[in-house]
Design a protein around this motif. Structure first.
Motif, short mmCIF file in Angstrom:
data_model
loop_
_atom_site.label_atom_id
_atom_site.label_comp_id
_atom_site.label_asym_id
_atom_site.label_seq_id
_atom_site.Cartn_x
_atom_site.Cartn_y
_atom_site.Cartn_z
N PRO A 214 49.49 9.18 -32.77
CA PRO A 214 49.70 10.21 -33.80
C PRO A 214 48.57 11.22 -33.88
O PRO A 214 48.79 12.36 -34.31
CB PRO A 214 49.80 9.39 -35.10
CG PRO A 214 50.28 8.04 -34.66
CD PRO A 214 49.67 7.81 -33.31
N ASP A 215 47.36 10.81 -33.44
CA ASP A 215 46.21 11.71 -33.54
C ASP A 215 45.73 12.21 -32.19
O ASP A 215 44.62 12.73 -32.10
CB ASP A 215 45.06 11.02 -34.27
CG ASP A 215 44.50 9.83 -33.47
OD1 ASP A 215 45.22 9.32 -32.57
OD2 ASP A 215 43.35 9.43 -33.72
N LEU A 216 46.55 12.09 -31.15
CA LEU A 216 46.09 12.49 -29.82
C LEU A 216 47.25 13.03 -28.99
O LEU A 216 48.30 12.37 -28.87
CB LEU A 216 45.43 11.31 -29.11
CG LEU A 216 44.64 11.66 -27.85
CD1 LEU A 216 43.46 10.71 -27.68
CD2 LEU A 216 45.50 11.61 -26.59
N ALA A 217 47.05 14.22 -28.44
CA ALA A 217 48.07 14.85 -27.61
C ALA A 217 47.52 15.17 -26.24
O ALA A 217 46.34 15.49 -26.09
CB ALA A 217 48.59 16.11 -28.27
N VAL A 218 48.39 15.09 -25.24
CA VAL A 218 48.07 15.56 -23.89
C VAL A 218 48.84 16.85 -23.67
O VAL A 218 50.07 16.87 -23.73
CB VAL A 218 48.45 14.51 -22.83
CG1 VAL A 218 48.28 15.09 -21.43
CG2 VAL A 218 47.58 13.26 -22.98
N THR A 236 37.21 26.80 -23.25
CA THR A 236 37.46 26.96 -24.67
C THR A 236 38.89 27.45 -24.85
O THR A 236 39.38 28.28 -24.09
CB THR A 236 36.47 27.96 -25.31
OG1 THR A 236 36.41 29.15 -24.51
CG2 THR A 236 35.08 27.35 -25.38
N LEU A 237 39.56 26.89 -25.87
CA LEU A 237 40.96 27.20 -26.12
C LEU A 237 41.11 27.87 -27.48
O LEU A 237 40.41 27.54 -28.43
CB LEU A 237 41.81 25.93 -26.11
CG LEU A 237 42.35 25.42 -24.77
CD1 LEU A 237 41.20 25.00 -23.85
CD2 LEU A 237 43.30 24.24 -24.99
N GLN A 238 42.06 28.81 -27.54
CA GLN A 238 42.41 29.46 -28.81
C GLN A 238 43.91 29.50 -28.95
O GLN A 238 44.64 29.80 -28.00
CB GLN A 238 41.86 30.88 -28.87
CG GLN A 238 42.14 31.58 -30.20
CD GLN A 238 42.10 33.10 -30.09
OE1 GLN A 238 42.83 33.70 -29.31
NE2 GLN A 238 41.23 33.73 -30.87
N SER A 239 44.38 29.19 -30.15
CA SER A 239 45.80 29.31 -30.48
C SER A 239 46.01 30.54 -31.35
O SER A 239 45.18 30.84 -32.21
CB SER A 239 46.26 28.06 -31.25
OG SER A 239 47.53 28.28 -31.86
N PRO A 240 47.12 31.26 -31.17
CA PRO A 240 47.40 32.41 -32.05
C PRO A 240 47.58 32.00 -33.50
O PRO A 240 47.52 32.86 -34.39
CB PRO A 240 48.69 32.99 -31.45
CG PRO A 240 49.30 31.89 -30.65
CD PRO A 240 48.16 31.07 -30.14
N LEU A 241 47.78 30.71 -33.75
CA LEU A 241 47.90 30.24 -35.13
C LEU A 241 46.57 30.26 -35.86
O LEU A 241 46.53 30.22 -37.10
CB LEU A 241 48.49 28.82 -35.16
CG LEU A 241 49.90 28.68 -34.58
CD1 LEU A 241 50.35 27.22 -34.62
CD2 LEU A 241 50.89 29.56 -35.35
N LEU A 277 46.60 22.20 -32.23
CA LEU A 277 47.00 21.82 -30.87
C LEU A 277 47.76 20.49 -30.85
O LEU A 277 48.68 20.31 -30.04
CB LEU A 277 45.77 21.73 -29.97
CG LEU A 277 45.02 23.05 -29.74
CD1 LEU A 277 43.78 22.81 -28.88
CD2 LEU A 277 45.93 24.09 -29.09
N VAL A 278 47.40 19.56 -31.71
CA VAL A 278 48.07 18.27 -31.72
C VAL A 278 49.40 18.33 -32.46
O VAL A 278 50.42 17.82 -31.99
CB VAL A 278 47.16 17.19 -32.37
CG1 VAL A 278 47.94 15.88 -32.58
CG2 VAL A 278 45.94 16.93 -31.51
N GLY A 279 49.42 18.98 -33.64
CA GLY A 279 50.59 18.89 -34.50
C GLY A 279 51.49 20.10 -34.55
O GLY A 279 52.64 19.98 -35.02
N HIS A 280 51.02 21.26 -34.10
CA HIS A 280 51.81 22.48 -34.30
C HIS A 280 52.01 23.30 -33.04
O HIS A 280 52.40 24.47 -33.12
CB HIS A 280 51.15 23.35 -35.38
CG HIS A 280 50.94 22.64 -36.68
ND1 HIS A 280 51.96 22.36 -37.56
CD2 HIS A 280 49.81 22.11 -37.23
CE1 HIS A 280 51.49 21.71 -38.61
NE2 HIS A 280 50.18 21.54 -38.43
N THR A 281 51.72 22.73 -31.89
CA THR A 281 51.89 23.45 -30.62
C THR A 281 53.06 22.84 -29.86
O THR A 281 53.19 21.61 -29.81
CB THR A 281 50.60 23.37 -29.78
OG1 THR A 281 49.55 24.02 -30.50
CG2 THR A 281 50.78 24.06 -28.43
N ARG A 282 53.88 23.69 -29.28
CA ARG A 282 55.08 23.24 -28.59
C ARG A 282 55.16 23.86 -27.20
O ARG A 282 54.50 24.85 -26.90
CB ARG A 282 56.34 23.64 -29.39
CG ARG A 282 56.36 23.09 -30.81
CD ARG A 282 56.59 21.58 -30.83
NE ARG A 282 56.64 21.07 -32.20
CZ ARG A 282 55.60 20.56 -32.85
NH1 ARG A 282 54.40 20.53 -32.26
NH2 ARG A 282 55.74 20.09 -34.08
#
Length: 438
Positions: A214-218, A236-241, A277-282
């Motif tokens: 639940p707390d880790l995404a690949v 380094t990563l950036q999300s538009p969110l 990145l873990v919970g709101h990226t698709r």
């Protein structure tokens, strides 16, 4: 646009234009005769751009400035208050700069404190600082940072030092801090200018998103154009969110023919990049990647390796091991110590088992806190003699520091221990900002 916003917009672009004109004039007049050392700061007066010109490590007395800065630390710390004064001064003088930062400044404050500590702790090794700052300058292009911004930052730092030191302020105090800053900035500007031929950032599409816990995404991402890096480096990563918010993660595999990258993201707290990145990226979402950084790369020798990893530090270890599986020097062996709180936290067990089956030169020692008597650092220290090995450490900052300390007790020279202070700085700053303690 309102009147205030229009004024700030004009001020911003006027500053940029003036800075570019000054740099162009310097180059056209006599570039070969420009001084290579930073001008001496003038206390209380305006700072020129001369300090932004290159100052090599051979011309900088980092030891002397380190001694002065450390001796005055009690009157300017805690760093959190110094940094609060710095940003307050900077945004008061130049309100437009606030728009270059994310809404929450917690990460930036924590990150800047970590960088101040790094610079002060390493001034006696200016060559190392020089290389780190060149990488930072190359990376900071993605933020739109220009030389004029460093000048504004310098003015704000001088004001913050005066406010914090009060009656204890001295010219020696201010000069030492500004020389340290100008040394770092000169390297950052140089790093940015040498990277003009490459993109400041890369667009990448998410092609895979798998929750291992639940707390880790690949995450698997595919850049729109080739992304250059080496196994062990981080991006380094950036999300538009979360505009303007960047966090450091290490690709879990070496470069692939299809250009795809894999990142292991652990949730460190609410409201940050890791949560996005873990919970709101698709799949199908777009992310931005900053230039690859870091020195946790393999050398070309045949020396045996010790790799110690904990948590998502496994991503770095996996990238190095997969690279070794394709270009290992004959006779080179690797010991991997992999730490986790429980068996369930070994989230990438299939990849680990595959490496063990394919790599006869690899010895894996799992250290599970729920089952082991020793800590990960104790297990490494108790296992044997690591003299003659190169050590690579990755994982939570506290774990890395403890393993590094134990290896030092075993007389493994510091130059034989590879850990990336920039990556660790970024990670620990996010943990601080999120209120998370490993």
């Amino acid at each position: 646009m309102n009147t205030t916003g229009h004024h700030e917009y004009d001020e911003y672009h006027a500053l940029l234009a003036r800075q570019d004109a000054m740099r162009l004039r310097q180059r056209l007049l006599s570039p070969a005769q420009l001084p290579r050392t930073a001008e001496r700061p003038r206390p209380g007066g305006p700072r020129g751009t001369g300090g932004l010109r290159g100052m090599g490590a051979e011309h900088y007395d980092g030891v002397a400035d380190q001694q002065i800065i450390v001796s005055y630390l009690p009157v300017v710390t805690p760093f959190s208050e110094l940094i609060d004064h710095l940003y307050e001064s900077m945004f008061e003088r130049h309100p437009y700069l606030r728009g270059l930062f994310p809404e929450s400044m917690d990460f930036q404050r924590a990150h800047l404190e970590q960088m101040f500590r790094y610079l002060i702790d390493h001034l006696h090794r200016p060559d190392e600082v020089l290389e780190r700052c060149r990488q930072l300058g190359r990376d900071h292009r993605k933020l739109g940072v220009r030389p004029v911004h460093y000048q504004v930052f310098e003015e704000a730092l001088a004001e913050a030092l005066r406010r914090r030191a009060g009656r204890h302020w001295s010219e020696d105090l201010e000069w030492a801090w500004l020389r340290m800053l100008r040394f770092a900035v000169a390297a950052m500007v140089e790093g940015a200018e040498t990277a003009l031929a490459e993109p400041a950032s890369w667009q990448a599409t998410v092609v895979g998103h798998q929750l291992r816990r639940p707390d880790l995404a690949v995450l698997r991402v595919s850049p729109a154009e080739p992304y250059p890096y080496q196994a062990g480096q981080f991006a380094t990563l950036q999300s538009p969110l979360l505009p303007h918010a960047w966090r450091a993660y290490t690709p879990a595999r070496p470069p692939r023919p299809d250009g795809e990258l894999e990142f292991h993201i652990r949730l460190t707290g609410p409201g940050g990049v890791s949560e996005v990145l873990v919970g709101h990226t698709r799949v199908g979402d777009t992310l931005r990647l900053g230039p690859a950084q870091g020195t946790m790369v393999l050398d070309e020798s045949a020396r045996d390796l010790l790799i110690v990893a904990g948590g998502t530090g496994w991503a770095t270890a996996r990238a190095l091991l997969e690279e070794l599986s394709t270009r290992r020097a004959p006779g080179r062996t690797v010991h991997l110590f992999l730490g986790a709180r429980s068996r369930e936290e070994l989230y990438d067990a299939a990849a680990l088992a595959d490496l063990e089956n394919r790599c006869h030169w690899l010895r894996v020692v799992p250290v599970i806190e729920d089952e082991a008597v020793d800590s990960l650092a104790d297990a490494v220290a108790r296992h044997g003699d690591w003299s003659g090995h190169l050590a690579y450490l990755s994982g939570p900052p506290g774990m890395v520091a403890e393993v590094e300390r134990r290896l030092a007790e075993l007389r493994l020279p510091p130059e034989e221990i590879r850990r990336d202070p920039v990556a660790r700085t970024a990670q620990s700053a996010e943990l601080v900002a999120a209120g998370y303690h490993e």
